[in-house]
Design a protein around this motif. Structure first.
Motif, PDB file in Angstrom:
ATOM      1  N   TRP A 158       0.834  -1.215   0.000  1.00  0.00           N
ATOM      2  CA  TRP A 158       0.000   0.000   0.000  1.00  0.00           C
ATOM      3  C   TRP A 158       0.861   1.254   0.000  1.00  0.00           C
ATOM      4  CZ3 TRP A 158      -3.830  -0.885   4.666  1.00  0.00           C
ATOM      5  CH2 TRP A 158      -4.620  -2.032   4.416  1.00  0.00           C
ATOM      6  N   VAL A 159       1.876   1.228   0.855  1.00  0.00           N
ATOM      7  CA  VAL A 159       2.636   2.454   1.142  1.00  0.00           C
ATOM      8  C   VAL A 159       3.763   2.686   0.150  1.00  0.00           C
ATOM      9  CG1 VAL A 159       4.096   3.594   2.874  1.00  0.00           C
ATOM     10  CG2 VAL A 159       2.046   2.320   3.593  1.00  0.00           C
ATOM     11  N   TRP A 160       4.478   1.625  -0.256  1.00  0.00           N
ATOM     12  CA  TRP A 160       5.690   1.787  -1.061  1.00  0.00           C
ATOM     13  C   TRP A 160       5.630   1.124  -2.436  1.00  0.00           C
ATOM     14  CZ3 TRP A 160       8.227  -0.034   3.969  1.00  0.00           C
ATOM     15  CH2 TRP A 160       8.475   1.053   4.815  1.00  0.00           C
ATOM     16  N   GLY A 161       4.699   0.225  -2.643  1.00  0.00           N
ATOM     17  CA  GLY A 161       4.651  -0.494  -3.908  1.00  0.00           C
ATOM     18  C   GLY A 161       4.009   0.327  -5.009  1.00  0.00           C
ATOM     19  N   ASP A 173       5.533   8.719   3.282  1.00  0.00           N
ATOM     20  CA  ASP A 173       6.113   7.895   4.338  1.00  0.00           C
ATOM     21  C   ASP A 173       7.520   7.552   3.891  1.00  0.00           C
ATOM     22  OD1 ASP A 173       6.875   6.211   6.324  1.00  0.00           O
ATOM     23  OD2 ASP A 173       5.146   4.864   6.181  1.00  0.00           O
ATOM     24  N   PHE A 174       8.470   8.381   4.262  1.00  0.00           N
ATOM     25  CA  PHE A 174       9.826   8.255   3.745  1.00  0.00           C
ATOM     26  C   PHE A 174      10.422   6.896   4.072  1.00  0.00           C
ATOM     27  CE2 PHE A 174      14.320   8.886   3.214  1.00  0.00           C
ATOM     28  CZ  PHE A 174      14.438   9.831   2.222  1.00  0.00           C
ATOM     29  N   ALA A 175      10.294   6.459   5.332  1.00  0.00           N
ATOM     30  CA  ALA A 175      11.002   5.230   5.728  1.00  0.00           C
ATOM     31  C   ALA A 175      10.207   4.332   6.670  1.00  0.00           C
ATOM     32  CB  ALA A 175      12.345   5.584   6.372  1.00  0.00           C
ATOM     33  N   LEU A 283      13.306   9.140  16.853  1.00  0.00           N
ATOM     34  CA  LEU A 283      13.631   8.336  15.677  1.00  0.00           C
ATOM     35  C   LEU A 283      12.370   7.874  14.964  1.00  0.00           C
ATOM     36  CD1 LEU A 283      16.490   6.242  17.319  1.00  0.00           C
ATOM     37  CD2 LEU A 283      16.787   7.821  15.396  1.00  0.00           C
ATOM     38  N   VAL A 284      11.379   7.456  15.736  1.00  0.00           N
ATOM     39  CA  VAL A 284      10.113   7.008  15.153  1.00  0.00           C
ATOM     40  C   VAL A 284       9.422   8.138  14.403  1.00  0.00           C
ATOM     41  CG1 VAL A 284       7.782   6.211  15.710  1.00  0.00           C
ATOM     42  CG2 VAL A 284       9.758   5.161  16.840  1.00  0.00           C
ATOM     43  N   ALA A 285       9.343   9.301  15.037  1.00  0.00           N
ATOM     44  CA  ALA A 285       8.587  10.409  14.449  1.00  0.00           C
ATOM     45  C   ALA A 285       9.237  10.985  13.195  1.00  0.00           C
ATOM     46  CB  ALA A 285       8.395  11.509  15.493  1.00  0.00           C
ATOM     47  N   ILE A 286      10.566  10.985  13.145  1.00  0.00           N
ATOM     48  CA  ILE A 286      11.223  11.560  11.967  1.00  0.00           C
ATOM     49  C   ILE A 286      11.280  10.570  10.823  1.00  0.00           C
ATOM     50  CG2 ILE A 286      13.641  10.893  12.406  1.00  0.00           C
ATOM     51  CD1 ILE A 286      12.289  14.375  11.313  1.00  0.00           C
ATOM     52  N   THR A 287      11.023   9.298  11.083  1.00  0.00           N
ATOM     53  CA  THR A 287      11.090   8.279  10.034  1.00  0.00           C
ATOM     54  C   THR A 287      10.185   8.585   8.845  1.00  0.00           C
ATOM     55  OG1 THR A 287      11.889   6.518  11.468  1.00  0.00           O
ATOM     56  CG2 THR A 287      10.605   5.847   9.555  1.00  0.00           C
ATOM     57  N   PRO A 288       8.915   8.936   9.042  1.00  0.00           N
ATOM     58  CA  PRO A 288       8.090   9.268   7.870  1.00  0.00           C
ATOM     59  C   PRO A 288       8.326  10.662   7.332  1.00  0.00           C
ATOM     60  CG  PRO A 288       6.770   9.443   9.850  1.00  0.00           C
ATOM     61  CD  PRO A 288       8.108   8.893  10.277  1.00  0.00           C
ATOM     62  N   SER A 289       8.783  11.573   8.171  1.00  0.00           N
ATOM     63  CA  SER A 289       8.753  13.003   7.831  1.00  0.00           C
ATOM     64  C   SER A 289      10.087  13.611   7.458  1.00  0.00           C
ATOM     65  CB  SER A 289       8.192  13.791   9.029  1.00  0.00           C
ATOM     66  OG  SER A 289       8.990  13.576  10.199  1.00  0.00           O
ATOM     67  N   GLY A 290      11.202  12.925   7.723  1.00  0.00           N
ATOM     68  CA  GLY A 290      12.514  13.544   7.621  1.00  0.00           C
ATOM     69  C   GLY A 290      12.921  13.994   6.235  1.00  0.00           C
ATOM     70  N   LEU A 341       2.362  15.303  11.169  1.00  0.00           N
ATOM     71  CA  LEU A 341       3.052  16.602  11.162  1.00  0.00           C
ATOM     72  C   LEU A 341       3.612  16.960   9.792  1.00  0.00           C
ATOM     73  CD1 LEU A 341       4.897  16.703  14.610  1.00  0.00           C
ATOM     74  CD2 LEU A 341       2.848  17.963  13.912  1.00  0.00           C
ATOM     75  N   ILE A 342       3.734  15.990   8.897  1.00  0.00           N
ATOM     76  CA  ILE A 342       4.134  16.302   7.522  1.00  0.00           C
ATOM     77  C   ILE A 342       3.152  17.287   6.917  1.00  0.00           C
ATOM     78  CG2 ILE A 342       4.393  15.337   5.190  1.00  0.00           C
ATOM     79  CD1 ILE A 342       5.278  12.705   6.544  1.00  0.00           C
ATOM     80  N   GLY A 343       1.879  17.150   7.257  1.00  0.00           N
ATOM     81  CA  GLY A 343       0.861  18.050   6.738  1.00  0.00           C
ATOM     82  C   GLY A 343       1.021  19.482   7.194  1.00  0.00           C
TER      83      GLY A 343
END
Length: 447
Positions: A158-161, A173-175, A283-290, A341-343
């Motif tokens: 769903w997210v990366w494919g 979702d960067f990572a 680390l968790v929070a920056i994983t999608p947003s960094g 927070l990306i939004g």
């Protein structure tokens, strides 16, 4: 005049530099699972240490084999209905050439495959922290097998494919904020609602037995996370991976400081457990947003996540769910915070030109993030609870109450983490007592 000649875009060529970079990143991500084992292993009581370590290590074995057999095909094969992938040529990693490139990139398919494998391994391992002290090891191994198949592999698609619905919607979702952390945190909540609380929850002290081990694990996680995050750009050509590397460090530092400040104000002390937990929350929070925010934005993400996760870990006592090692409070809450927070903080100068609310982009991206976050949360929570219920009613998920009280290490693994027989016990203790008695008798004679 001769007709114009249109040249096809030059096809990507294998890059030795990017290939080497990604192999190093893959090794770093692999190191995170033993790091997680140490982190969790230090947080439990001494009688559960080995079981906690094994709950992470077994994922290295099971998920690796599943990924080779069919997991990679399900997650990244040709899309079907925006829900799942499939490529029969990838079953057992067959029919993949040594230098065959991952579509659109300069690294071999094998390199992309093994990098994503490490993500698939650590995600179910994250769940284990919520289940400490009380789950049969055989049931846990079977749960990993089923969960990876029906939850992780589809969600990763769903997210990366290519063709996955969240990917096509534009969810950022960067990572792994959704596919890894929200997925694991929601699964943890679903399982513990089924299997119940530890014996003595909210009554007996359940303090970490080794805070140095916790800090060691947190340090390994922090170190490995640079590969986890920076490597997710699949190369090192345009600076986005470097931005992600910087933001990983910045947000983690900010979250650690924010957590420590919160617990000093709230509880009156700066604790090592708080420092380790705050770092992981960042680390968790920056994983999608960094990849989408600036370094200043990363500070904001880290501070917000540090405070909110510190507040969230106490909810288990208020609502009565026994999340042993705060997987829900850190990974679920941290993943939700970082993704949403990306939004607000997306700068438009990182991985894409998407701008958040604070950069003039309105709330369009925020609503996309909400769709991804809450769909993954609901799916993982519900399916995980169903899997746990089925296993509990068939083979049983929990050890007996006597085994739990006596110690799950001895019951499930026939071992203990520490042997004290040579340190003040047994023959050594007897010799010490004899020497003391002899000394006392000697003093009496002299007197």
């Amino acid at each position: 005049m001769a007709p114009a000649i249109t040249l096809a875009a030059e096809a990507p060529k294998l890059s030795a530099a990017n290939t080497g970079f990604m192999l190093i990143c893959s090794a770093l991500v692999m190191l995170m699972t033993p790091g997680l084992a140490f982190f969790y292993g230090g947080m439990v009581r001494v009688k559960s240490t080995l079981n906690m370590l094994m709950m992470s290590f077994i994922s290295l074995g099971i998920v690796t084999i599943l990924w080779v057999l069919y997991g990679f095909s399900m997650a990244f094969g040709t899309d079907s209905g925006s829900l799942i992938g499939w490529n029969s040529d990838w079953l057992g990693l067959s029919n993949i050439g040594l230098t065959q490139l991952w579509d659109g990139y300069t690294i071999p398919i094998f390199v992309f495959m093994v990098f994503q494998l490490m993500f698939a391994i650590i995600t179910p391992a994250l769940i284990s922290g919520a289940l400490a002290d009380r789950v049969k090891f055989s049931a846990w191994a079977l749960f990993i097998t089923l969960w990876a198949t029906v939850v992780y592999f589809p969600v990763a698609h769903w997210v990366w494919g290519a063709g996955g619905w969240a990917f096509e919607l534009g969810v950022i979702d960067f990572a792994g904020g959704t596919a890894v952390h929200i997925n694991a945190g929601a699964a943890a909540l679903g399982v513990i609602l089924v299997i119940g609380k530890r014996v003595g929850f909210k009554r007996d002290p359940m303090r970490p037995h080794s805070l140095p081990l916790v800090m060691l694990g947190a340090g390994l996680l922090w170190f490995g996370w640079f590969g986890f995050n920076a490597g997710s750009w699949l190369g090192n050509d345009d600076g986005v991976g470097a931005l992600m590397f910087v933001n990983t460090q910045v947000a983690t530092a900010a979250a650690m400081l924010a957590w420590l400040a919160y617990e000093k104000i709230r509880h009156g002390a700066f604790t090592t457990l708080g420092a380790a937990s705050g770092a992981v929350a960042g680390l968790v929070a920056i994983t999608p947003s960094g990849g989408a925010v600036s370094p200043l934005g990363a500070i904001a993400v880290g501070v917000i996540a540090g405070v909110l996760c510190a507040m969230a870990v106490g909810l288990k006592y208020k609502f009565g769910y026994d999340d042993s090692l705060d997987v829900v409070g850190v990974h679920l809450v941290g993943g939700v915070v970082g993704s949403l927070l990306i939004g607000f903080f997306a700068s438009g100068h990182g991985q894409s030109d998407v701008e958040g609310l604070f950069y003039g982009g309105g709330l369009t991206q925020f609503w996309k993030q909400c769709a991804g976050v809450f769909a993954v949360l609901a799916y993982s929570l519900i399916v995980s609870a169903i899997l746990a219920f089925i296993l509990d009613k068939t083979i049983g998920m929990r050890v007996t109450e006597d085994d739990e009280i006596a110690g799950i290490d001895q019951a499930e693994h026939a071992e203990t983490a520490y042997d004290f027989s040579g340190a003040g016990g047994g023959a050594a203790k007897t010799a010490a007592v004899a020497a003391a008695v002899a000394g006392a008798e000697s003093k009496k004679v002299d007197a």
